[in-house]
Motif scaffolding. Structure first.
Motif, PDB file in Angstrom:
ATOM      1  N   SER B 125      38.503  30.137  35.942  1.00 44.93           N
ATOM      2  CA  SER B 125      38.231  30.697  34.745  1.00 44.93           C
ATOM      3  C   SER B 125      38.683  29.979  33.537  1.00 44.93           C
ATOM      4  O   SER B 125      38.159  29.910  32.624  1.00 44.93           O
ATOM      5  CB  SER B 125      38.531  32.144  34.539  1.00 44.93           C
ATOM      6  N   TRP B 126      40.000  29.416  33.816  1.00 47.96           N
ATOM      7  CA  TRP B 126      40.266  28.470  32.543  1.00 47.96           C
ATOM      8  C   TRP B 126      39.453  27.369  32.127  1.00 47.96           C
ATOM      9  O   TRP B 126      39.692  27.161  30.874  1.00 47.96           O
ATOM     10  CB  TRP B 126      41.770  28.107  33.078  1.00 47.96           C
ATOM     11  N   PHE B 127      38.860  26.927  33.236  1.00 46.96           N
ATOM     12  CA  PHE B 127      38.007  25.737  32.655  1.00 46.96           C
ATOM     13  C   PHE B 127      36.597  26.035  32.638  1.00 46.96           C
ATOM     14  O   PHE B 127      35.957  25.198  32.242  1.00 46.96           O
ATOM     15  CB  PHE B 127      38.144  24.723  34.099  1.00 46.96           C
ATOM     16  N   LEU B 128      36.173  27.327  32.781  1.00 47.02           N
ATOM     17  CA  LEU B 128      34.866  27.707  32.651  1.00 47.02           C
ATOM     18  C   LEU B 128      34.584  28.855  31.594  1.00 47.02           C
ATOM     19  O   LEU B 128      34.154  29.827  31.874  1.00 47.02           O
ATOM     20  CB  LEU B 128      34.456  28.126  34.142  1.00 47.02           C
ATOM     21  N   GLY B 129      35.197  28.613  30.533  1.00 47.46           N
ATOM     22  CA  GLY B 129      34.873  29.278  29.419  1.00 47.46           C
ATOM     23  C   GLY B 129      35.746  30.623  29.066  1.00 47.46           C
ATOM     24  O   GLY B 129      35.557  31.495  28.435  1.00 47.46           O
ATOM     25  N   GLY B 130      36.950  30.580  29.794  1.00 45.12           N
ATOM     26  CA  GLY B 130      37.887  31.386  29.380  1.00 45.12           C
ATOM     27  C   GLY B 130      38.271  32.362  30.422  1.00 45.12           C
ATOM     28  O   GLY B 130      37.655  33.029  31.157  1.00 45.12           O
ATOM     29  N   ALA B 131      39.790  32.747  30.308  1.00 44.20           N
ATOM     30  CA  ALA B 131      40.130  33.440  31.581  1.00 44.20           C
ATOM     31  C   ALA B 131      40.106  34.994  31.265  1.00 44.20           C
ATOM     32  O   ALA B 131      39.715  35.435  29.860  1.00 44.20           O
ATOM     33  CB  ALA B 131      41.661  33.249  31.494  1.00 44.20           C
ATOM     34  N   PRO B 132      40.275  35.971  31.895  1.00 43.45           N
ATOM     35  CA  PRO B 132      40.263  37.359  31.899  1.00 43.45           C
ATOM     36  C   PRO B 132      41.281  37.468  30.705  1.00 43.45           C
ATOM     37  O   PRO B 132      42.453  37.046  30.663  1.00 43.45           O
ATOM     38  CB  PRO B 132      40.465  38.066  33.052  1.00 43.45           C
ATOM     39  N   ASP B 133      40.976  38.715  29.927  1.00 42.65           N
ATOM     40  CA  ASP B 133      41.948  39.039  28.657  1.00 42.65           C
ATOM     41  C   ASP B 133      42.317  40.223  28.464  1.00 42.65           C
ATOM     42  O   ASP B 133      42.487  40.902  27.436  1.00 42.65           O
ATOM     43  CB  ASP B 133      41.276  38.289  27.375  1.00 42.65           C
ATOM     44  N   ALA B 134      42.000  41.415  29.465  1.00 41.29           N
ATOM     45  CA  ALA B 134      42.182  42.429  29.454  1.00 41.29           C
ATOM     46  C   ALA B 134      43.343  43.387  29.843  1.00 41.29           C
ATOM     47  O   ALA B 134      43.476  44.297  30.087  1.00 41.29           O
ATOM     48  CB  ALA B 134      40.733  43.339  29.853  1.00 41.29           C
ATOM     49  N   GLY B 135      44.569  42.292  30.272  1.00 41.98           N
ATOM     50  CA  GLY B 135      45.808  42.738  30.905  1.00 41.98           C
ATOM     51  C   GLY B 135      45.367  42.731  32.321  1.00 41.98           C
ATOM     52  O   GLY B 135      44.332  42.705  32.855  1.00 41.98           O
ATOM     53  N   TRP B 136      46.614  42.687  33.187  1.00 41.80           N
ATOM     54  CA  TRP B 136      46.339  42.808  34.769  1.00 41.80           C
ATOM     55  C   TRP B 136      45.688  44.000  35.119  1.00 41.80           C
ATOM     56  O   TRP B 136      45.403  44.021  36.344  1.00 41.80           O
ATOM     57  CB  TRP B 136      47.733  42.289  35.307  1.00 41.80           C
ATOM     58  N   THR B 137      45.936  45.012  34.434  1.00 44.51           N
ATOM     59  CA  THR B 137      45.516  46.498  34.759  1.00 44.51           C
ATOM     60  C   THR B 137      43.853  46.276  34.326  1.00 44.51           C
ATOM     61  O   THR B 137      43.002  47.220  35.029  1.00 44.51           O
ATOM     62  CB  THR B 137      46.029  47.511  33.706  1.00 44.51           C
ATOM     63  N   ASP B 152      34.944  38.970  34.643  1.00 45.56           N
ATOM     64  CA  ASP B 152      34.052  38.905  35.674  1.00 45.56           C
ATOM     65  C   ASP B 152      34.764  37.966  36.687  1.00 45.56           C
ATOM     66  O   ASP B 152      34.782  38.215  37.927  1.00 45.56           O
ATOM     67  CB  ASP B 152      32.548  38.229  35.430  1.00 45.56           C
ATOM     68  N   PHE B 153      35.435  36.854  36.208  1.00 47.51           N
ATOM     69  CA  PHE B 153      36.150  36.115  37.199  1.00 47.51           C
ATOM     70  C   PHE B 153      37.339  36.934  37.909  1.00 47.51           C
ATOM     71  O   PHE B 153      37.690  36.921  39.010  1.00 47.51           O
ATOM     72  CB  PHE B 153      37.080  34.944  36.277  1.00 47.51           C
ATOM     73  N   TYR B 154      38.035  37.821  36.919  1.00 42.65           N
ATOM     74  CA  TYR B 154      39.124  38.702  37.492  1.00 42.65           C
ATOM     75  C   TYR B 154      38.481  39.567  38.510  1.00 42.65           C
ATOM     76  O   TYR B 154      38.956  39.726  39.560  1.00 42.65           O
ATOM     77  CB  TYR B 154      39.727  39.473  36.217  1.00 42.65           C
ATOM     78  N   LEU B 155      37.297  40.401  38.425  1.00 39.34           N
ATOM     79  CA  LEU B 155      37.040  41.230  39.107  1.00 39.34           C
ATOM     80  C   LEU B 155      36.447  40.747  40.550  1.00 39.34           C
ATOM     81  O   LEU B 155      36.796  40.963  41.449  1.00 39.34           O
ATOM     82  CB  LEU B 155      35.636  42.003  38.693  1.00 39.34           C
ATOM     83  N   LEU B 156      35.674  39.398  40.367  1.00 39.20           N
ATOM     84  CA  LEU B 156      35.234  38.807  41.819  1.00 39.20           C
ATOM     85  C   LEU B 156      36.280  38.131  42.399  1.00 39.20           C
ATOM     86  O   LEU B 156      36.532  38.384  43.653  1.00 39.20           O
ATOM     87  CB  LEU B 156      33.933  38.036  41.523  1.00 39.20           C
ATOM     88  N   GLY B 157      37.323  37.461  41.638  1.00 41.12           N
ATOM     89  CA  GLY B 157      38.387  36.657  42.370  1.00 41.12           C
ATOM     90  C   GLY B 157      39.291  37.684  42.935  1.00 41.12           C
ATOM     91  O   GLY B 157      39.480  37.548  44.211  1.00 41.12           O
ATOM     92  N   LEU B 158      39.412  38.770  42.327  1.00 43.62           N
ATOM     93  CA  LEU B 158      40.563  40.040  42.905  1.00 43.62           C
ATOM     94  C   LEU B 158      39.656  40.608  44.037  1.00 43.62           C
ATOM     95  O   LEU B 158      40.443  40.953  45.188  1.00 43.62           O
ATOM     96  CB  LEU B 158      40.850  40.759  41.949  1.00 43.62           C
ATOM     97  N   GLN B 159      38.538  40.788  44.143  1.00 39.23           N
ATOM     98  CA  GLN B 159      37.693  41.517  45.088  1.00 39.23           C
ATOM     99  C   GLN B 159      37.860  40.553  46.231  1.00 39.23           C
ATOM    100  O   GLN B 159      38.234  41.067  47.454  1.00 39.23           O
ATOM    101  CB  GLN B 159      36.244  41.626  44.634  1.00 39.23           C
ATOM    102  N   VAL B 160      37.508  39.355  46.295  1.00 33.81           N
ATOM    103  CA  VAL B 160      37.647  38.199  47.497  1.00 33.81           C
ATOM    104  C   VAL B 160      39.069  38.146  48.120  1.00 33.81           C
ATOM    105  O   VAL B 160      39.441  38.363  49.152  1.00 33.81           O
ATOM    106  CB  VAL B 160      37.081  36.937  47.135  1.00 33.81           C
ATOM    107  N   SER B 161      40.008  38.015  47.008  1.00 29.30           N
ATOM    108  CA  SER B 161      41.467  37.997  47.655  1.00 29.30           C
ATOM    109  C   SER B 161      42.000  39.211  48.056  1.00 29.30           C
ATOM    110  O   SER B 161      42.925  39.383  49.006  1.00 29.30           O
ATOM    111  CB  SER B 161      42.149  37.184  46.504  1.00 29.30           C
TER     112      SER B 161
END
Ligand code: HEA
Ligand code: HEA
Ligand code: CUA
Ligand SMILES: [Cu+2]
Lengths: 208, 621, 368, 110
Positions: B125-137, B152-161
């Protein structure tokens, strides 16, 4: 340890074929653990549904939507499929591969019937009530809960079908017995979830 | 198959690791990936501290700060701390219970690759338009409003991991339930095995709640559902509950294995058996159990009402009791012992007071009415870094140094280890102690800057200085690792000399089958029992025979790759035409691999008795 | 010059250091300098719990130091094998029971305080007259606060005005397409979230709380208490500050009546020009300039500026002077990233800025 | 391990096992009958207007729980031995599940 390649007969076939090898035992244990996790997964969805079951946002309410005969038919199909998969396991224990396959096929057919009813039902809601997954929080919660269950059914059908086809010409062995057993556990679990769905979502939804 | 460690080309080594199902190699994979993410998360922590060093700083902008903050928390918890613990669990637990392998070698590898691809996805996400910004919660209202694809990166990434984590948890549970050596009863299991067991159970029951929470949020963001859309009857508080039903057990998922590591190290270096073994086990289980009944202590200010707040406050405080039992048991383990201050021991003893400090502030936070003041301030930040860094990170350092020779056959340099320890210890207290006061003085957390004249300047600066000590310590550890891998000398089975548990009864690093003959366990601290009885090693429980091994497989990698690909498709579903086909391609890859897995019989292979005997004579000195 | 600077730095360093040593922070911001009944209650809990924790830490530390020093492996003990103690039931009971007792000591006041703080029956009381209990509706918006005194129909923004020495009640709201915020005045009392879709008019999901402002300690703290947003709400979360003015009941009543009767009047020519611009540029479509804003709450999309001339800050964080206003109007984004005013009005040239500034500075309610 | 039967004569053993399996299967069918019955009762209770509304919800939930216990213990063989761990983990799951549902039906805020 039982050797997987041993020639199996009805006589030397173990009483609990699903746990006769270490792999089988691991699979058995692991799968039960997985079901423990699934319980929480569905509980979270149920809880969400319960919290949102009255949030129809002016759209269709559960009372308007649900209809007893359809739900009853679906329930009967799925409950019966649970029994047929028990029959399959019964024949597995008796080392009767042919009958086991037959009952598994019946199970799949019943499950398919259930799935078709469900698809029909969803389609009906969407077209007659404009009740969709985006129309209200209730809609989101309903389709997500029931849909997740439906996905489980669909996955179970694919899984069992694969098993049936793959092993059709190989017969029963200590290698695939645990697979059948675990698949049938999964199928029962789907049924357990459905019992709560028809009670909590449909019946309670009709009561209001 | 590759029994013998021959010199191999880079490609072969790479292929070996991509396809390995050997828990010891998977441990190394977890160590590398988790270590990398720890550096990334640490770098983000440094950026946070630089930005907050002085008031009105503009080192990073407000939006970017929120991204850094979110990624720091998420990376550290999901991609650094947990995987690093998994590394140690994979390396050690099968050995500790006298097993040849884990219950599901294939799934073990799948678990790793899911975690890895999920983590990579998140960080892309850092390289593709910005990282999640709503806190780890990632609370629903803010997460839904958040623009761009960060969340979205946060949601999908955490879902997979998260899926990978769940699989790893089930694998450890089944391993411990079914694979223990003869004589290894539950009440003879080393504490690290016990805590792995309980933590895995927590994973099993906590992660599904996260899965659901993330899924609902994802549906709201991607498909327009209305779970959290108040206009259509949704309710954002549901998300908070789901997150914390997972989130609180999660902190015990982190800290219980840490407790286990210390419980294994303290006896070794004080040459005394663990004091109150059965109450330690009991306390572990009790903490796990209570851990599920306290989640709403993160939501005292949400407005759940005084009854709920009071109940959850009391339930939370109850956890202090079993934890206290542990603390005192540790103290009395070293009491009367013969303490040798190796670096793992330094980390372990330093952990005790550090963690207590963090634990007691936890109890203060649990006082609901007072938490209205602490909540979302730096007091909370101080609390959880004290328990997480003082507990979990210390244990990771301790465990890594302690088991390093077992994993790699070489001892890290003790002098450098001690330098790392001293710097980190100082930096840790310098950074986080003063943050308690910052919170009490009225500094909210998650702020990208603060204004001068509010009495916060000095303390923030001190805190920043501390972070650099920790960075220096980490760099020295890296140097140590490089130095050791070049220069370090090979060590024997029991390099610390006082090993008590089974992992010290096999070679360092162990053969791929771990135990040539499954050992017979005759008591707690199985190896120590034999040592005291004057035996040279473990008594075998079976005659030498063929050893059954699983085949390696590339399928776990491919399955995970498929989900990785599908995640991109889901993410860009509405932006690009190629995205939708990508979803399908991804799922075809994953399900195809699953299909192949289920129709191709995999019976593994055998290492034959003759080869084992040959190896014994020729291979080893 | 250089020298003066270092001296000044040294001085501030010392000042900061004494503060750290005093350990209490600033009186207008710190929870350790409570200035009202709620904060007092919470402070007492903090002190009590801290004391308990200090006892716990002391016990652990003493044992810890003792064992670590006493049981080091010394020269010549390399082959010692200590006694392998399995456990000790008596000890284990002691360290199970004593913590339980300590926790009981803590739980009782915690539970009691939790219920006390939740006692907001006065708001719901059907027979409540406006004078009996002041009720303030707090509306959190992306990066600014609105305070409505619904009993009087008065609205103000950024600066909360409350009477001292009596319970003041709060309804906390945040609109449905907003995000969650949290309302916090550290030295007066703990925080409470403004959840999404809390709606005072519809009576849904509204959090309620009460606070009390102590007159004496309010005087000592200075003119204002500082309030903050305590829930991550976006880029400018850090800048979502507000100020609280605690005045005596008489002054408060007077303030309310002045608010009720206030009208925005521009006096100077420049200000009149500003007033006109305020309409032409569309400012008025969002900002009200009288305290009696009749629009429904959801339509009040910007801070009420009726008292703007008397404020201590611009937009909650900038110093209140003409330069700040000009800066703000020129480029709000530079001061509060992602705020909702950026880009909603045409660019302003220098003269327009002057006029608007003059006008805004003249927006006052109080007579003095 | 494979040979769980202790009898020396596998043929006799087989007959015995067959009989036992058949008996168990009979139980399963009875269980199934009960489940169907419970289901029908639940549906009728809801469809029938005479019964007190307050009574319906707890009643049908009780029926569901009973039915699920049948499923678990008979269809899923949890009554057999070797299911201690299964039971432990399933009920732990049920415990967390119950807490979640309880919380969401009480303290989720309205
Ligand atoms: C490893 C991680 C870890 C651990 C172990 C803990 C342990 C505890 N935590 Fe912590 N906590 C976090 C990680 C952790 N926490 C994180 C990450 C957050 C913030 C999340 C976020 O918002 O981002 C958090 C937040 C948090 C909150 C919410 C604060 C807020 O947001 O307002 C609370 C409130 O009750 C709390 C309480 C506790 C308690 C009571 C314990 C107890 O388990 C501690 C028990 C230990 C002891 C008490 C010490 C030893 C005991 C003795 C020596 C016996 C005698 C003691 C007494 C009689 C007191 N924690
Ligand atoms: C496992 C969990 C974990 C760990 C280990 C840490 C470690 C650290 N954390 Fe973290 N932190 C969290 C979990 C963790 N944190 C969470 C969950 C939050 C909340 C997020 C949120 O609010 O959403 C948080 C928030 C948080 C904040 C609050 C931010 C805010 O609210 O605005 C701060 C501020 O000081 C902070 C600081 C630190 C520091 C200084 C460290 C140090 O201990 C780090 C030490 C490590 C290093 C310094 C690494 C050194 C690296 C290098 C030297 C790089 C070299 C590079 C290469 C070779 C490539 N953290
Ligand atoms: Cu509003 Cu933070
Ligand atoms: Cu917690």
């Amino acid at each position: 340890m039982a050797n997987v390649e041993d020639k199996l007969t009805a006589e030397n076939f173990p009483a609990s074929p699903e746990k006769a090898t270490l792999e089988g035992k691991n699979k058995f244990t692991g799968f039960w653990l997985f079901l423990g996790g699934e319980t929480v997964l569905f509980a979270s969805l149920f809880a969400t549904f319960l919290a949102l079951r009255e949030s129809s946002a002016g759209g269709a309410t559960t009372q308007e939507l649900f209809d007893i005969p359809l739900t009853f038919a679906a329930t009967m199909l799925l409950l019966t499929s649970s029994l047929t998969s028990v029959y399959a396991m019964y024949h597995m224990k008796n080392f009767n591969f042919g009958k086991m396959q037959l009952w598994m096929i019946i199970t799949v057919l019943l499950g398919l019937g259930f799935l078709i009813l469900e698809i029909y039902e969803f389609n009906h809601y969407v077209h007659h009530f404009e009740f969709t997954i985006t129309s209200s929080a209730l809609g989101s919660a309903f389709y997500t809960l029931v849909g997740t269950h439906g996905m489980h059914v669909a996955f179970g059908l694919l899984w069992i079908t694969t098993l049936i086809v793959r092993n059709a010409r190989r017969g029963l062995s200590l290698y695939n017995a645990p697979k059948y057993y675990v698949a049938s556990l999964y199928w029962h679990f789907i049924d357990v979830v459905w019992v709560f769905i028809f009670t909590i979502v449909y019946l309670m939804g009709m009561v209001g | 198959m590759s029994t013998l460690t021959q010199k191999k080309g880079v490609g072969a080594v790479l292929w070996d690791y991509l396809t390995t199902v050997d828990h010891k190699k998977i441990a190394i994979l977890y160590l590398i990936a988790g270590g990398f993410f720890f550096l990334v998360g640490g770098l983000e922590a440094l950026l946070i501290r630089i930005q907050l060093a002085i008031p009105n700083n503009d080192f990073v902008s407000a939006g970017v700060y929120n991204e850094i903050l979110t990624m720091h928390g998420t990376t550290m918890i999901f991609l650094a701390a947990m995987p690093l613990l998994f590394a140690l669990m994979n390396a050690v637990v099968p050995l500790q219970i006298g097993a040849r392998d884990v219950a599901f070698p294939f799934l073990n590898s799948l678990g790793f690759w899911l975690f890895f691809f999920g983590g990579v996805f998140l960080n892309l996400s850092w390289f593709l338009g910005g990282a999640p910004d709503a806190g780890w919660t990632s609370y629903a209202s803010l997460a839904i409003q958040s623009e761009g694809h960060g969340v979205d990166f946060y949601l999908l990434g955490l879902q997979v991991s998260g899926l990978g984590t769940l699989i790893a948890g089930i694998n450890f549970l089944a391993t411990i339930i079914n694979m223990r050596a003869p004589g290894m009863t539950y009440m003879r299991m080393p504490l690290f095995t016990w805590t792995t067991f309980v933590a895995s159970a927590l994973i099993l029951f906590a992660f599904p709640a996260l899965t659901v929470g993330l899924a609902l949020l994802m549906f709201d963001r991607l498909f327009g559902t209305a779970f959290f859309d108040a206009g259509l009857g949704g309710n954002t508080v549901i998300y908070e509950h789901l997150f914390w039903i997972f989130g609180h057990p999660e902190v015990y998922i982190l800290v219980l294995p840490a407790f286990g590591i210390f419980s294994d190290i303290l006896p070794v270096f004080s040459r005394k058996r663990l004091f109150g073994y059965s109450s330690m086990v009991f306390a572990t289980v009790l903490i796990g159990f209570l851990g599920f009944m306290v989640w709403a202590h993160h939501m005292f200010t949400t407005g759940l009402g005084p009854i709920a707040n009071a109940i959850f406050a009391v339930a939370t405080m109850a956890i202090a009791v079993p934890t206290g039992i542990k603390i005192f048991n540790w103290l009395f383990t070293i009491w009367g012992g013969s303490i040798k201050f190796t670096s793992p021991m330094l980390w372990s003893v330093a952990f005790i007071p550090s963690f207590v400090m963090g634990g007691v502030t936890g109890v203060m936070l649990a006082a609901a009415a007072a938490d209205y003041q602490y909540h979302d301030t730096y007091f909370v930040v101080a609390h959880f870094h004290y328990v997480i860094v003082g507990g979990v990170v210390f244990s990771l350092f301790a465990g890594t140094v302690y088991w390093w020779p077992k994993m790699f056959g070489k001892m890290l340099n003790e002098f450098l280890n001690k330098v790392t320890f001293v710097l980190f210890f100082i930096g840790f207290h310098l950074t986080f102690f003063i943050q308690h006061f910052l919170g009490l003085w009225g500094m909210p957390r998650r702020i990208f800057t603060f204004l001068p004249g509010q009495g916060l300047d000095m303390a923030n600066f001190v805190s920043t200085v501390g972070a650099f000590f920790m960075a220096a310590a980490t760099i020295i550890l890296l140097i140590n690792i490089i130095y050791t891998s070049i220069k370090g000398e090979k060590v024997g089975d029991d390099p610390w000399g006082d090993g008590r548990t089974l992992e010290w009864a096999v070679a360092s690093p162990p053969a791929e089958y771990n135990f040539k003959q499954t050992p017979l366990v005759r008591g707690l601290d199985a190896l120590w029992v034999e040592k005291m009885a004057g035996n040279k090693g473990m008594t075998p429980a079976e005659p030498l025979g063929d050893i059954h091994m699983p085949n390696g497989s590339i399928l776990p990698f491919i399955m995970s790759l498929g989900l990785f690909v599908a995640s991109f498709g889901l993410l860009y579903r509405e932006d690009y035409g190629w995205a939708f086909p990508l979803i399908i391609v991804g799922f075809i890859i994953t399900f195809g691999a699953m299909f192949f897995r289920s129709i191709i019989d995999d019976h593994g292979y055998h290492i034959h008795k003759e080869d084992l005997l040959k190896e014994e004579k020729g291979g080893k000195a | 010059m250089r020298k003066r600077l270092t001296k000044w730095r040294l001085l501030s360093l010392f000042a900061a250091l004494t503060l750290v040593l005093a350990g209490c922070g600033e009186p207008f911001l710190s929870t350790l300098q409570p200035a009202g009944e709620v904060a007092d209650m919470q402070y007492d809990l903090m002190v009590l719990s801290t004391l308990i924790m200090v006892v716990v830490i002391a016990v652990v530390t003493v044992i810890f130091i003792y064992v670590v020093v006493k049981f080091r492996r010394r020269k010549g003990e390399e082959n010692n094998i200590p006694v392998q103690v399995e456990g000790n039931h008596k000890l284990e009971i002691i360290w199970t029971v004593i913590p339980i007792l300590l926790l009981l000591v803590l739980t009782v006041p915690v539970v009691s305080a939790t219920f006390k703080l939740a006692d907001v029956d006065a708001i719901e009381d059907k027979n409540r007259k406006p004078e009996d209990a002041i009720v303030v509706n707090v509306r959190a918006n992306l990066y600014w606060w609105e305070f409505e005194y619904a009993d009087y129909g008065v609205v103000t923004s950024q600066e909360l005005v409350v009477p001292t020495d009596e319970k003041v009640y709060f309804n906390l709201e945040s609109n449905q397409d907003e995000v969650k915020h949290s309302f916090w005045i550290p030295s007066i009392g703990g925080k409470m979230d403004t959840n999404v879709d809390s709606n005072i008019e519809k009576g849904t999901n509204v959090n309620q709380m009460w606070l009390k402002f102590d007159s004496k300690r309010a005087d000592q703290a200075g003119e204002y208490f500082y309030g903050k947003c305590a829930e991550l709400c976006g880029p400018s979360h850090a800048l979502m500050d507000f100020k609280v003015k605690a005045i005596s009941r008489d002054e408060f009543d007077q303030w309310i009546s002045e608010m009720e009767n206030s009208k925005a009047v521009a006096t100077t020519d420049l200000a009149k020009q500003g007033e006109q611009l305020f309409e032409e540029k569309g400012c008025i479509s969002c900002h009200a300039v009288t305290p009696m804003d009749e629009r429904p709450a959801a339509a009040r999309t910007a801070p009420n500026l009726a008292t703007f001339g008397e404020r201590s800050t611009v937009a909650g964080v900038l110093k209140h002077n003409e330069e700040s206003i000009r800066n703000w109007l020129k480029d709000p984004e530079a001061y509060k990233p992602a705020n909702k005013m950026t880009g909603t009005y045409p660019k302003l040239n220098d003269e327009e800025l002057d006029a608007l500034t003059e006008y805004l500075m003249g927006l006052k309610v109080t007579s003095n | 391990m494979a040979n769980n039967h202790n009898s020396t004569n596998p043929k006799v053993d087989l007959v015995y096992r067959r009989k036992k399996n058949a008996e168990e299967m009979k139980h399963q069918v009875i269980t199934f009958g009960m489940m169907i019955f419970l289901t029908i009762v639940a549906f009728i209770a809801v469809g029938y207007d005479g019964i007190g509304e307050w009574f319906k919800v707890p009643f049908i939930i009780t029926l569901a729980v009973i039915q699920v216990i049948f499923q678990l213990y008979y269809f899923m063989h949890m009554s057999h031995k070797g299911h201690e761990m299964s039971a432990l983990f399933l009920f732990s799951g049920v415990f967390v599940a119950a807490l979640t549902v309880l919380a969401f039906t009480t303290i989720i805020w309205w």
